[in-house]
Scaffold this active site. Structure first.
Site, PDB file in Angstrom:
ATOM      1  N   PRO A 129      37.904  37.977  45.506  1.00 53.75           N
ATOM      2  CA  PRO A 129      38.018  37.064  44.362  1.00 53.75           C
ATOM      3  C   PRO A 129      36.738  37.066  43.529  1.00 53.75           C
ATOM      4  O   PRO A 129      35.648  36.885  44.068  1.00 53.75           O
ATOM      5  CB  PRO A 129      38.244  35.691  44.998  1.00 53.75           C
ATOM      6  CG  PRO A 129      38.199  35.855  46.458  1.00 53.75           C
ATOM      7  CD  PRO A 129      37.975  37.286  46.791  1.00 53.75           C
ATOM      8  N   GLU A 130      36.880  37.304  42.253  1.00 49.70           N
ATOM      9  CA  GLU A 130      35.754  37.268  41.328  1.00 49.70           C
ATOM     10  C   GLU A 130      35.858  35.979  40.512  1.00 49.70           C
ATOM     11  O   GLU A 130      36.777  35.183  40.724  1.00 49.70           O
ATOM     12  CB  GLU A 130      35.803  38.503  40.406  1.00 49.70           C
ATOM     13  CG  GLU A 130      35.625  39.826  41.134  1.00 49.70           C
ATOM     14  CD  GLU A 130      34.165  40.096  41.503  1.00 49.70           C
ATOM     15  OE1 GLU A 130      33.292  39.361  41.028  1.00 49.70           O
ATOM     16  OE2 GLU A 130      33.926  41.030  42.270  1.00 49.70           O
ATOM     17  N   ARG A 187      39.415  37.394  56.612  1.00 48.48           N
ATOM     18  CA  ARG A 187      38.134  37.958  57.063  1.00 48.48           C
ATOM     19  C   ARG A 187      37.072  36.896  57.317  1.00 48.48           C
ATOM     20  O   ARG A 187      35.986  37.218  57.779  1.00 48.48           O
ATOM     21  CB  ARG A 187      37.646  39.016  56.069  1.00 48.48           C
ATOM     22  CG  ARG A 187      38.594  40.227  56.078  1.00 48.48           C
ATOM     23  CD  ARG A 187      38.060  41.373  55.280  1.00 48.48           C
ATOM     24  NE  ARG A 187      36.809  41.891  55.814  1.00 48.48           N
ATOM     25  CZ  ARG A 187      36.117  42.854  55.256  1.00 48.48           C
ATOM     26  NH1 ARG A 187      36.546  43.409  54.146  1.00 48.48           N
ATOM     27  NH2 ARG A 187      34.989  43.273  55.800  1.00 48.48           N
ATOM     28  N   ARG A 204      12.524  44.160  32.918  1.00 44.84           N
ATOM     29  CA  ARG A 204      13.433  44.746  33.898  1.00 44.84           C
ATOM     30  C   ARG A 204      13.694  46.215  33.545  1.00 44.84           C
ATOM     31  O   ARG A 204      14.381  46.508  32.577  1.00 44.84           O
ATOM     32  CB  ARG A 204      14.763  43.974  33.937  1.00 44.84           C
ATOM     33  CG  ARG A 204      14.614  42.469  34.147  1.00 44.84           C
ATOM     34  CD  ARG A 204      14.305  42.111  35.596  1.00 44.84           C
ATOM     35  NE  ARG A 204      15.371  42.467  36.492  1.00 44.84           N
ATOM     36  CZ  ARG A 204      16.274  41.608  36.973  1.00 44.84           C
ATOM     37  NH1 ARG A 204      16.240  40.337  36.609  1.00 44.84           N
ATOM     38  NH2 ARG A 204      17.197  42.001  37.808  1.00 44.84           N
ATOM     39  N   HIS A 211      45.242  32.845  60.269  1.00 50.06           N
ATOM     40  CA  HIS A 211      44.227  32.814  59.209  1.00 50.06           C
ATOM     41  C   HIS A 211      44.324  31.599  58.288  1.00 50.06           C
ATOM     42  O   HIS A 211      43.626  31.533  57.298  1.00 50.06           O
ATOM     43  CB  HIS A 211      44.234  34.092  58.358  1.00 50.06           C
ATOM     44  CG  HIS A 211      44.228  35.348  59.153  1.00 50.06           C
ATOM     45  ND1 HIS A 211      43.266  35.618  60.110  1.00 50.06           N
ATOM     46  CD2 HIS A 211      45.063  36.416  59.160  1.00 50.06           C
ATOM     47  CE1 HIS A 211      43.527  36.796  60.661  1.00 50.06           C
ATOM     48  NE2 HIS A 211      44.609  37.296  60.106  1.00 50.06           N
TER      49      HIS A 211
END
Ligand SMILES: [Zn+2]
Length: 271
Positions: free
Chosen positions: A2-3, A110, A152, A91
């Site tokens: 999931p983003e 997971r 950077r 789960h």
């Protein structure tokens, strides 16, 4: 995984069910997430009113007056709402039962997710304190990115994925945003002009907006659906398209590795 768009979609699906409701009980069936669910958590949240449901980066923040229940979906986590919860499946690790009778069920094969208690001030918790601005914050503009990247020398794609600079731009969205902005992902960040960084901010916002809009169409499956959560499949320009013709110019999309992750780009559209 999931983003930001999936987490934001989860927030939008849960908010109408959760905000203004009282938590009757939290049932922890397996506390072994990324960090163990604190044994005191069910006692702390019981009886508390959910005043708001916010998102910061990929963290869901249930606001309980001055306290906060933080939920992270990890790599495979999801929350579904049930008006009449079915038998637990493997789960299904935590249930949050609301006074409306709705159960919010946390499922995570997971177990890289998290469920933690944050006393005030939540923003100073180590998980939140060092995060950069949200991409949609007004303060997260070209001037900010320009200042923040002058020293950077790392490739812009790696810098863009650094949560201390800006949150919520994972691998997929970094690839896609750089394509939309016409920027070669290997360009040192400090070589980009303010104009190009302005294009990049616009591209990040447009890419995330498209993904969140796509998530909106999945919201009707949010309540009483046992389906696995869908992770959004945009019509990608470059992500996962190495060797295929660019959708804009027809050149073959190339792939390189950066920081252990795959980067795809068009050699002609991205300079
Ligand atoms: Zn191209």
């Amino acid at each position: 995984m999931p983003e930001l768009p999936e987490v934001e979609t989860t927030r939008r699906g849960l908010a109408p069910l959760a905000v203004g409701r009282r938590i009757e009980a939290m049932l922890v069936y397996d506390p072994r997430l990324r960090w163990s669910v604190p044994p005191s958590l069910p006692r702390r949240v019981a009886g508390r009113m959910i005043d708001a449901l916010d998102r910061r980066s990929k963290y869901l923040l249930f606001r309980l007056a001055d306290d906060t229940l933080l939920v992270h979906l990890g790599m495979t986590g999801s929350i579904r709402a049930f008006t009449n919860p079915p038998a637990r499946r493997t789960h299904d690790h935590v249930d949050i039962v609301l006074d409306s009778g709705v159960t919010l069920r946390y499922h995570d094969p997971r177990r890289f997710g998290a469920m933690l208690w944050l006393p005030p001030p939540a923003a100073e918790h180590p998980l939140l304190a060092r995060l950069g601005p949200e991409p949609f914050d007004a303060a997260c503009d070209a001037a900010y990115l320009w200042r923040a990247t002058r020293s950077r020398t790392a490739a812009i794609k790696l810098v863009l994925m650094d949560n201390h600079l800006i949150v919520g731009v994972g691998n997929i969205y970094a690839n896609e945003s750089l394509f939309r902005a016409g920027i070669r992902p290997t360009t040192p960040a400090n070589r980009l002009s303010r104009t190009r960084l302005a294009r990049l901010v616009d591209a990040v916002r447009a890419t995330l907006t498209d993904a969140i809009a796509m998530g909106g169409s999945t919201l009707r499956d949010f309540v009483d659906s046992r389906g696995e959560p869908g992770y959004f499949q945009l019509d990608y320009f470059v992500y996962g398209r190495q060797g295929l013709p660019c959708r804009v110019c027809g050149s073959l999309i190339r792939q390189v590795r950066q920081g252990g992750r795959a980067t795809s780009y068009c050699p002609r559209c991205q300079r």
